[in-house]
Write an enzyme that holds these catalytic residues in place. Structure first.
Site, mmCIF file in Angstrom:
data_model
loop_
_atom_site.group_PDB
_atom_site.id
_atom_site.type_symbol
_atom_site.label_atom_id
_atom_site.label_comp_id
_atom_site.label_asym_id
_atom_site.label_seq_id
_atom_site.Cartn_x
_atom_site.Cartn_y
_atom_site.Cartn_z
ATOM 1 N N LYS A 192 -92.747 106.915 -26.931
ATOM 2 C CA LYS A 192 -92.644 106.946 -25.471
ATOM 3 C C LYS A 192 -94.031 106.642 -24.920
ATOM 4 O O LYS A 192 -94.962 107.423 -25.112
ATOM 5 C CB LYS A 192 -92.156 108.317 -24.997
ATOM 6 C CG LYS A 192 -92.003 108.421 -23.491
ATOM 7 C CD LYS A 192 -91.379 109.758 -23.133
ATOM 8 C CE LYS A 192 -91.231 109.943 -21.640
ATOM 9 N NZ LYS A 192 -90.570 111.215 -21.291
ATOM 10 N N THR A 252 -94.991 110.804 -27.834
ATOM 11 C CA THR A 252 -95.530 110.275 -26.590
ATOM 12 C C THR A 252 -96.966 109.799 -26.761
ATOM 13 O O THR A 252 -97.823 110.532 -27.282
ATOM 14 C CB THR A 252 -95.483 111.337 -25.485
ATOM 15 O OG1 THR A 252 -94.142 111.813 -25.348
ATOM 16 C CG2 THR A 252 -95.945 110.754 -24.152
ATOM 17 N N ASP A 299 -85.697 110.612 -13.906
ATOM 18 C CA ASP A 299 -86.290 111.867 -14.380
ATOM 19 C C ASP A 299 -86.593 112.756 -13.187
ATOM 20 O O ASP A 299 -85.803 113.617 -12.810
ATOM 21 C CB ASP A 299 -87.547 111.590 -15.205
ATOM 22 C CG ASP A 299 -88.218 112.872 -15.710
ATOM 23 O OD1 ASP A 299 -87.649 113.973 -15.546
ATOM 24 O OD2 ASP A 299 -89.319 112.779 -16.280
ATOM 25 N N GLU A 331 -88.372 104.824 -17.766
ATOM 26 C CA GLU A 331 -88.104 106.108 -17.114
ATOM 27 C C GLU A 331 -88.840 106.202 -15.781
ATOM 28 O O GLU A 331 -90.036 105.915 -15.698
ATOM 29 C CB GLU A 331 -88.560 107.227 -18.056
ATOM 30 C CG GLU A 331 -88.216 108.629 -17.620
ATOM 31 C CD GLU A 331 -88.618 109.655 -18.668
ATOM 32 O OE1 GLU A 331 -88.809 110.824 -18.285
ATOM 33 O OE2 GLU A 331 -88.750 109.281 -19.851
ATOM 34 N N ASP A 345 -91.613 116.396 -28.274
ATOM 35 C CA ASP A 345 -92.812 116.411 -29.110
ATOM 36 C C ASP A 345 -93.930 117.288 -28.574
ATOM 37 O O ASP A 345 -94.993 117.376 -29.200
ATOM 38 C CB ASP A 345 -93.337 114.979 -29.275
ATOM 39 C CG ASP A 345 -93.742 114.343 -27.946
ATOM 40 O OD1 ASP A 345 -93.142 114.705 -26.909
ATOM 41 O OD2 ASP A 345 -94.645 113.490 -27.934
ATOM 42 N N ARG A 393 -100.937 113.288 -13.808
ATOM 43 C CA ARG A 393 -101.893 114.357 -14.091
ATOM 44 C C ARG A 393 -102.526 114.146 -15.461
ATOM 45 O O ARG A 393 -102.063 113.339 -16.270
ATOM 46 C CB ARG A 393 -101.200 115.716 -14.070
ATOM 47 C CG ARG A 393 -100.062 115.821 -15.091
ATOM 48 C CD ARG A 393 -99.296 117.121 -14.974
ATOM 49 N NE ARG A 393 -98.276 117.234 -16.007
ATOM 50 C CZ ARG A 393 -98.021 118.310 -16.712
ATOM 51 N NH1 ARG A 393 -98.716 119.419 -16.491
ATOM 52 N NH2 ARG A 393 -97.088 118.355 -17.635
ATOM 53 N N SER A 435 -89.250 117.615 -21.938
ATOM 54 C CA SER A 435 -89.949 118.866 -21.644
ATOM 55 C C SER A 435 -91.239 118.547 -20.907
ATOM 56 O O SER A 435 -91.660 117.393 -20.832
ATOM 57 C CB SER A 435 -90.268 119.636 -22.933
ATOM 58 O OG SER A 435 -91.314 118.988 -23.652
ATOM 59 N N ILE A 495 -95.402 120.021 -20.820
ATOM 60 C CA ILE A 495 -96.315 120.393 -21.908
ATOM 61 C C ILE A 495 -96.083 121.883 -22.178
ATOM 62 O O ILE A 495 -96.618 122.754 -21.497
ATOM 63 C CB ILE A 495 -97.778 120.111 -21.550
ATOM 64 C CG1 ILE A 495 -97.958 118.632 -21.223
ATOM 65 C CG2 ILE A 495 -98.690 120.497 -22.718
ATOM 66 C CD1 ILE A 495 -97.628 117.687 -22.366
ATOM 67 N N LYS A 506 -84.613 118.191 -17.977
ATOM 68 C CA LYS A 506 -85.683 119.110 -18.388
ATOM 69 C C LYS A 506 -85.366 120.489 -17.825
ATOM 70 O O LYS A 506 -85.015 120.618 -16.643
ATOM 71 C CB LYS A 506 -87.048 118.631 -17.876
ATOM 72 C CG LYS A 506 -87.525 117.337 -18.521
ATOM 73 C CD LYS A 506 -88.838 116.861 -17.925
ATOM 74 C CE LYS A 506 -89.274 115.554 -18.561
ATOM 75 N NZ LYS A 506 -90.453 114.962 -17.871
ATOM 76 N N ASP A 535 -92.459 105.312 -19.697
ATOM 77 C CA ASP A 535 -92.348 106.312 -18.635
ATOM 78 C C ASP A 535 -93.434 106.057 -17.613
ATOM 79 O O ASP A 535 -94.620 106.274 -17.880
ATOM 80 C CB ASP A 535 -92.474 107.726 -19.210
ATOM 81 C CG ASP A 535 -92.233 108.803 -18.158
ATOM 82 O OD1 ASP A 535 -91.924 108.454 -17.005
ATOM 83 O OD2 ASP A 535 -92.350 109.999 -18.490
ATOM 84 N N ASP A 582 -86.875 113.912 -26.423
ATOM 85 C CA ASP A 582 -88.306 113.783 -26.146
ATOM 86 C C ASP A 582 -88.897 115.191 -26.196
ATOM 87 O O ASP A 582 -89.185 115.802 -25.174
ATOM 88 C CB ASP A 582 -88.504 113.125 -24.769
ATOM 89 C CG ASP A 582 -89.962 112.999 -24.389
ATOM 90 O OD1 ASP A 582 -90.809 112.870 -25.289
ATOM 91 O OD2 ASP A 582 -90.252 113.032 -23.170
ATOM 92 N N LYS A 602 -96.649 106.079 -21.964
ATOM 93 C CA LYS A 602 -96.929 106.426 -20.574
ATOM 94 C C LYS A 602 -97.645 105.267 -19.880
ATOM 95 O O LYS A 602 -98.625 104.714 -20.402
ATOM 96 C CB LYS A 602 -97.799 107.687 -20.503
ATOM 97 C CG LYS A 602 -97.085 108.955 -20.954
ATOM 98 C CD LYS A 602 -96.061 109.415 -19.943
ATOM 99 C CE LYS A 602 -95.508 110.786 -20.280
ATOM 100 N NZ LYS A 602 -94.530 111.261 -19.283
#
Length: 362
Positions: A160, A135, A244, A219, A323, A24, A296, A298, A268, A191, A321, A162
């Site tokens: 991290k 991230t 995850d 991840e 941030d 997303r 977490s 967002i 999470k 990730d 993680d 993406k």
């Protein structure tokens, strides 16, 4: 202390820049806030973001679940009987883990206040400070390199990255670019957000190993439901693999661990339905000798504060993680955890230490 009132509010906070993953793109952090008021006037806070691509929970669904299903279970109940209370919340409906998480953290907030202890101390108190990664969202390789350098200049030692949005070859370009920009000393974790196929995940991770790109972990390389594929990747590479999206519940964690399908687990609160079940996931992983990371969605500092308290309380949670609040253009939360660059410090106040939230409208 008994719960007198349950209220829900919507919150919308713009991000500094769009946040892109394989699943997303986010430009505004939208969530539902929960405020539990006790009969002595004390207040507990919780938060649930809408993350349809991961949890399946929308803002209207979260609001309705709390207001129509959970509220009748909460009003008039003692916070000290939190075990039975949270069991009732978890049994009240299938799914809706985000709504459950918001209520759960608000109950734990009140429990900490009732006991006169910061929540991390009440839950175990293994650490008094955390250091989060930062991230770098997926984009063009050069842009990701620039973002990585900016994060390192801000004091972050763990990045991290993406990946998984388009081709595996493009992902390798991104990883090489980031490593070139930040140098060999910075820790890089990846990730893929389920974005790779099994064979290409194995091939690409092996390529990273051969090139000496120094990847700490990868991840969720493959689809959340493909545990056979996840295990195939884990068995075929030297780089540690973290589950995850494959792990929402203690039952999911047990299945992954029994199969030895992953080397690490990312917890999470929005997946587990809050701290109550997250503690169980971590305990199961610890029995198998598998370390956990706390992550977490967002989220604002309401939900991230709850996640940080959990992480500080549990020795087996070794990676952080958290941030997400640093990605937001505004901070409506008064109290809670405090950021100084990568360092996260805890308030001295009992519970979550949140004094209030300046409510914003979508």
């Amino acid at each position: 202390m008994k719960i007198r009132e349950v209220e829900v509010f919507r919150q919308a906070i713009p991000l500094h820049k769009p946040f892109r993953t394989a699943l997303r793109t986010v430009t505004v952090a939208e969530s539902v806030l929960v405020r539990l008021t006790a009969d002595d006037g004390r207040v507990g806070w919780g938060e649930a973001p809408a993350t349809l691509a991961i949890t399946g929970d929308s803002l209207p669904a979260i609001e309705a679940a709390i207001r129509d299903t959970m509220r009748p279970l909460l009003v008039g109940q003692s916070v000290l009987a939190h075990e039975a209370l949270l069991q009732a919340v978890n049994r009240s409906m299938i799914g809706n883990t985000s709504a459950k998480a918001a209520v759960d953290m608000a109950v734990y907030d009140l429990l900490g206040q009732q006991c006169g202890l910061p929540l991390y101390q009440l839950l175990g108190g293994a650490k008094d400070e955390l250091e989060t990664d930062f991230t770098v969202s997926v984009g063009a390789p050069v842009a990701m390199g620039e973002d990585a350098v900016e994060a390192v200049a801000g004091g972050f030692q763990v990045l991290k990255i993406k990946v998984g949005k388009d081709s595996i070859e493009r992902d390798l370009e991104r990883i090489r670019e980031v490593r070139q920009w930040v140098g060999p000393e910075i820790t890089i974790r990846l990730d893929a957000n389920q974005g790779w196929q099994v064979k290409e995940a194995i091939r690409s991770i092996r390529q990273m190993e051969e090139e000496g790109l120094g990847i700490e972990l990868v991840e969720q390389p493959v689809h959340a439901l493909d545990l056979d594929g996840l295990k195939a990747v884990t068995d075929a590479v030297d780089t540690p693999i973290m589950a995850d999206e494959s792990v929402f519940s203690p039952r999911h964690a047990l299945e992954v661990l029994k199969r030895r399908a992953a080397d690490l687990i990312n917890i999470k609160l929005m997946k587990t339905g809050g701290l109550y079940k997250a503690l169980r996931v971590n305990a199961i992983a610890e029995e198998y000798g598998v370390e956990c990371m706390i992550g977490s969605m967002i989220e604002s500092r309401v939900a991230v504060t709850a996640a940080a308290h959990l992480a500080a309380a549990q020795k087996n949670i070794t990676r952080f993680d958290l941030d997400a609040p640093l990605l937001l253009a505004a901070d409506p939360v008064e109290g809670g955890v405090c950021y100084t660059g990568r360092r996260i410090a805890f308030p001295a106040e009992p519970g979550l230490g949140i004094r209030g939230v300046i409510l914003t409208s979508p």
